[in-house]
Design a protein around this motif. Structure first.
Motif, PDB file in Angstrom:
ATOM      1  N   SER A 255      -2.677  -0.422  -0.545  1.00  0.00           N
ATOM      2  CA  SER A 255      -4.121  -0.279  -0.737  1.00  0.00           C
ATOM      3  C   SER A 255      -4.656   0.926   0.024  1.00  0.00           C
ATOM      4  CB  SER A 255      -4.838  -1.549  -0.280  1.00  0.00           C
ATOM      5  OG  SER A 255      -4.271  -2.665  -0.911  1.00  0.00           O
ATOM      6  N   GLY A 256      -3.980   1.234   1.141  1.00  0.00           N
ATOM      7  CA  GLY A 256      -4.362   2.427   1.902  1.00  0.00           C
ATOM      8  C   GLY A 256      -3.925   3.698   1.196  1.00  0.00           C
ATOM      9  N   ILE A 257      -2.698   3.700   0.651  1.00  0.00           N
ATOM     10  CA  ILE A 257      -2.172   4.888  -0.041  1.00  0.00           C
ATOM     11  C   ILE A 257      -3.061   5.251  -1.232  1.00  0.00           C
ATOM     12  CG2 ILE A 257      -0.258   5.749  -1.480  1.00  0.00           C
ATOM     13  CD1 ILE A 257       1.584   3.862   0.217  1.00  0.00           C
ATOM     14  N   THR A 258      -3.443   4.239  -1.999  1.00  0.00           N
ATOM     15  CA  THR A 258      -4.207   4.501  -3.223  1.00  0.00           C
ATOM     16  C   THR A 258      -5.704   4.627  -2.960  1.00  0.00           C
ATOM     17  OG1 THR A 258      -4.331   2.111  -3.531  1.00  0.00           O
ATOM     18  CG2 THR A 258      -2.576   3.271  -4.718  1.00  0.00           C
ATOM     19  N   GLY A 259      -6.121   4.240  -1.756  1.00  0.00           N
ATOM     20  CA  GLY A 259      -7.545   4.314  -1.439  1.00  0.00           C
ATOM     21  C   GLY A 259      -8.347   3.134  -1.967  1.00  0.00           C
ATOM     22  N   SER A 260      -7.659   2.117  -2.537  1.00  0.00           N
ATOM     23  CA  SER A 260      -8.426   0.959  -3.009  1.00  0.00           C
ATOM     24  C   SER A 260      -8.959   0.164  -1.821  1.00  0.00           C
ATOM     25  CB  SER A 260      -7.593   0.072  -3.938  1.00  0.00           C
ATOM     26  OG  SER A 260      -6.491  -0.462  -3.257  1.00  0.00           O
ATOM     27  N   TYR A 261      -8.322   0.318  -0.664  1.00  0.00           N
ATOM     28  CA  TYR A 261      -8.872  -0.208   0.590  1.00  0.00           C
ATOM     29  C   TYR A 261      -8.885   0.967   1.578  1.00  0.00           C
ATOM     30  CZ  TYR A 261      -9.761  -3.033   4.680  1.00  0.00           C
ATOM     31  OH  TYR A 261     -10.330  -3.545   5.815  1.00  0.00           O
ATOM     32  N   PRO A 262      -9.950   1.781   1.546  1.00  0.00           N
ATOM     33  CA  PRO A 262      -9.956   3.053   2.276  1.00  0.00           C
ATOM     34  C   PRO A 262      -9.747   2.914   3.778  1.00  0.00           C
ATOM     35  CG  PRO A 262     -11.845   2.903   0.783  1.00  0.00           C
ATOM     36  CD  PRO A 262     -11.197   1.560   0.788  1.00  0.00           C
ATOM     37  N   ASN A 263     -10.106   1.757   4.362  1.00  0.00           N
ATOM     38  CA  ASN A 263      -9.915   1.602   5.813  1.00  0.00           C
ATOM     39  C   ASN A 263      -8.453   1.727   6.230  1.00  0.00           C
ATOM     40  OD1 ASN A 263     -12.582   1.176   6.022  1.00  0.00           O
ATOM     41  ND2 ASN A 263     -12.487  -1.009   6.526  1.00  0.00           N
ATOM     42  N   ALA A 264      -7.533   1.500   5.275  1.00  0.00           N
ATOM     43  CA  ALA A 264      -6.107   1.554   5.613  1.00  0.00           C
ATOM     44  C   ALA A 264      -5.479   2.910   5.284  1.00  0.00           C
ATOM     45  CB  ALA A 264      -5.358   0.449   4.873  1.00  0.00           C
ATOM     46  N   THR A 265      -6.266   3.840   4.751  1.00  0.00           N
ATOM     47  CA  THR A 265      -5.686   5.103   4.264  1.00  0.00           C
ATOM     48  C   THR A 265      -5.111   5.952   5.406  1.00  0.00           C
ATOM     49  OG1 THR A 265      -7.119   5.083   2.343  1.00  0.00           O
ATOM     50  CG2 THR A 265      -6.162   7.216   2.953  1.00  0.00           C
ATOM     51  N   MET A 266      -5.858   6.050   6.481  1.00  0.00           N
ATOM     52  CA  MET A 266      -5.391   6.896   7.580  1.00  0.00           C
ATOM     53  C   MET A 266      -4.093   6.350   8.183  1.00  0.00           C
ATOM     54  SD  MET A 266      -7.990   8.558  10.253  1.00  0.00           S
ATOM     55  CE  MET A 266      -7.713   7.611  11.716  1.00  0.00           C
ATOM     56  N   ILE A 267      -4.070   5.053   8.425  1.00  0.00           N
ATOM     57  CA  ILE A 267      -2.880   4.449   9.041  1.00  0.00           C
ATOM     58  C   ILE A 267      -1.690   4.504   8.072  1.00  0.00           C
ATOM     59  CG2 ILE A 267      -3.559   2.044   8.434  1.00  0.00           C
ATOM     60  CD1 ILE A 267      -1.750   3.024  11.652  1.00  0.00           C
ATOM     61  N   ALA A 268      -1.967   4.335   6.762  1.00  0.00           N
ATOM     62  CA  ALA A 268      -0.875   4.393   5.773  1.00  0.00           C
ATOM     63  C   ALA A 268      -0.271   5.800   5.762  1.00  0.00           C
ATOM     64  CB  ALA A 268      -1.387   4.021   4.384  1.00  0.00           C
ATOM     65  N   ASN A 269      -1.133   6.819   5.754  1.00  0.00           N
ATOM     66  CA  ASN A 269      -0.628   8.200   5.754  1.00  0.00           C
ATOM     67  C   ASN A 269       0.181   8.486   7.012  1.00  0.00           C
ATOM     68  OD1 ASN A 269      -1.554   9.046   3.260  1.00  0.00           O
ATOM     69  ND2 ASN A 269      -3.571   9.599   4.048  1.00  0.00           N
ATOM     70  N   PHE A 270      -0.284   7.965   8.132  1.00  0.00           N
ATOM     71  CA  PHE A 270       0.436   8.184   9.389  1.00  0.00           C
ATOM     72  C   PHE A 270       1.803   7.499   9.353  1.00  0.00           C
ATOM     73  CE2 PHE A 270       1.490   6.354  13.586  1.00  0.00           C
ATOM     74  CZ  PHE A 270       1.853   7.532  14.219  1.00  0.00           C
ATOM     75  N   LEU A 271       1.815   6.208   8.991  1.00  0.00           N
ATOM     76  CA  LEU A 271       3.074   5.457   9.031  1.00  0.00           C
ATOM     77  C   LEU A 271       4.085   5.976   8.012  1.00  0.00           C
ATOM     78  CD1 LEU A 271       1.814   1.801   9.596  1.00  0.00           C
ATOM     79  CD2 LEU A 271       3.028   3.268  11.219  1.00  0.00           C
ATOM     80  N   LEU A 272       3.585   6.458   6.882  1.00  0.00           N
ATOM     81  CA  LEU A 272       4.493   6.952   5.851  1.00  0.00           C
ATOM     82  C   LEU A 272       4.835   8.423   6.053  1.00  0.00           C
ATOM     83  CD1 LEU A 272       2.743   4.884   3.161  1.00  0.00           C
ATOM     84  CD2 LEU A 272       5.222   4.874   3.426  1.00  0.00           C
ATOM     85  N   GLY A 273       4.312   9.022   7.103  1.00  0.00           N
ATOM     86  CA  GLY A 273       4.613  10.421   7.384  1.00  0.00           C
ATOM     87  C   GLY A 273       4.055  11.349   6.334  1.00  0.00           C
ATOM     88  N   ARG A 274       2.927  10.958   5.700  1.00  0.00           N
ATOM     89  CA  ARG A 274       2.323  11.779   4.642  1.00  0.00           C
ATOM     90  C   ARG A 274       1.081  12.458   5.170  1.00  0.00           C
ATOM     91  NH1 ARG A 274       2.607   7.416  -0.335  1.00  0.00           N
ATOM     92  NH2 ARG A 274       4.853   7.210  -0.219  1.00  0.00           N
ATOM     93  N   ASN A 275       0.924  13.694   4.797  1.00  0.00           N
ATOM     94  CA  ASN A 275      -0.294  14.390   5.175  1.00  0.00           C
ATOM     95  C   ASN A 275      -1.303  14.232   4.059  1.00  0.00           C
ATOM     96  OD1 ASN A 275       0.691  15.399   7.609  1.00  0.00           O
ATOM     97  ND2 ASN A 275       1.810  16.986   6.497  1.00  0.00           N
ATOM     98  N   PRO A 276      -2.495  13.763   4.389  1.00  0.00           N
ATOM     99  CA  PRO A 276      -3.507  13.647   3.330  1.00  0.00           C
ATOM    100  C   PRO A 276      -3.830  15.013   2.753  1.00  0.00           C
ATOM    101  CG  PRO A 276      -4.460  13.233   5.518  1.00  0.00           C
ATOM    102  CD  PRO A 276      -2.985  13.417   5.706  1.00  0.00           C
ATOM    103  N   ALA A 277      -4.082  15.043   1.449  1.00  0.00           N
ATOM    104  CA  ALA A 277      -4.358  16.330   0.777  1.00  0.00           C
ATOM    105  C   ALA A 277      -5.647  16.936   1.313  1.00  0.00           C
ATOM    106  CB  ALA A 277      -4.495  16.107  -0.711  1.00  0.00           C
TER     107      ALA A 277
END
Ligand code: NAD
Length: 277
Positions: A255-277
């Motif tokens: 839900s964080g990756i897709t932004g359907s639950y935006p509160n989890a987006t930052m932590i998801a990007n961090f844990l998955l080693g992804r840089n937000p666009a």
């Protein structure tokens, strides 16, 4: 005979490493109910009835070797569950190097044969392994117990985050060589689960994702809810599955990756080693 017997463990011998408490204990209990003969290894006292208990300290190679000798025989499924939190001396050996040595030892002694399966408990903390793969390959190329433990210390990576990344990378990398021997290997990456370890680190471990849980109306997982996917992944029903790190977090990071639950987006990007666009 039912087609659903593929989910069962009749006639199988199961080894649970770290099965005194928490998810390991739940997996041991489920495996026994599913028909398995169960051997539990742990550093702590094993109080569960109906299983064979063997003491092991994953931080010590000699202790692992002795435990495997004591176990003997054939093992059809290994659940590598033991783990400790940051601040525990020897975390690099307990969370990764010891588990890997135990598997190497089982293989060397031909205790795992065709049809066997291994499932680790990793963590969402390990999910960013792909972004760190060149570094982790350096570690995985070191097969010696002491040298691998030294690598973690020298690299300043003897911590929960990096031991769990190492585990996820190991699982992915070993799928091919192990399947050539007929053996599957997987991991689950649980979301917050109510166990003694999580209770001991309550604010951080059980606080993680509590906003999401409140919004979807769920509690932290029970150990049994994580034991079910563990049992599935080592059962014959999962014959097509190897090399995966299954995220059992009820959709929090997705839900964080897709932004359907935006509160989890930052932590998801961090844990998955992804840089937000
Ligand atoms: N609880 C969570 O929220 C959560 C989330 C993600 C991942 N995990 C992982 O799940 C796994 C199981 O943990 P749990 O939450 O069920 O906690 P737990 O403390 O109940 O289980 C861990 C087990 O590991 C054993 N252990 C510790 N040090 C050992 C050693 N040196 N040698 C042998 N055994 C040793 C403990 O005695 C215990 O039985 C761990 O690897 C943990 O990192 C837990």
């Amino acid at each position: 005979m039912s087609q659903l017997d593929a989910f069962r463990y009749d006639g199988k011998r199961v080894l649970v490493v770290g099965g005194a408490t928490g998810m390991g204990a739940a997996a041991a209990e489920l495996a026994r109910e599913a028909g398995a003969e169960v051997v539990v290894m742990d550093f702590a006292e094993i109080k569960m009835p109906g299983v064979r208990a063997i003491r092991v300290n994953l931080a010590e190679r000699e202790s692992i070797d002795a435990a495997i000798d004591e176990c003997g025989g054939t093992v059809h499924a290994v659940f590598s569950c033991a783990g400790v939190a940051d601040g525990t001396p020897g975390i690099e050996r307990i969370n990764f190097v010891g588990h890997r040595h135990l598997i190497d030892r089982l293989l060397a002694k031909k205790m795992l044969g065709r049809g066997a399966a291994i499932c680790f408990i990793s963590s969402a903390a390990g999910l960013g392994w792909e972004a760190n793969l060149p570094l982790l390959q350096e570690l995985l190329d070191i097969s010696d117990f002491d040298a691998a433990a030294r690598w973690f210390q020298d690299a300043g990576k003897a911590d929960y985050f990096h031991t769990k990344q190492a585990m996820c990378a190991y699982v992915s990398r070993q799928a091919f060589p192990l399947l050539k021997q007929g053996i599957r290997i997987n991991a689950i990456c649980p979301g917050p689960t109510d166990t003694p370890l999580a209770q001991a680190n309550k604010d951080m471990w059980l606080g993680f994702g509590s906003d999401y849980r409140a919004e979807v109306g769920i509690e932290p997982f029970t150990p049994k809810e994580q034991a079910y996917p563990l049992l599935f992944l080592c059962s014959d029903a999962a014959a097509a599955i190897s090399g995966i790190t299954l995220l059992s977090d009820a959709g929090y990071l997705s839900s964080g990756i897709t932004g359907s639950y935006p509160n989890a987006t930052m932590i998801a990007n961090f844990l998955l080693g992804r840089n937000p666009a």
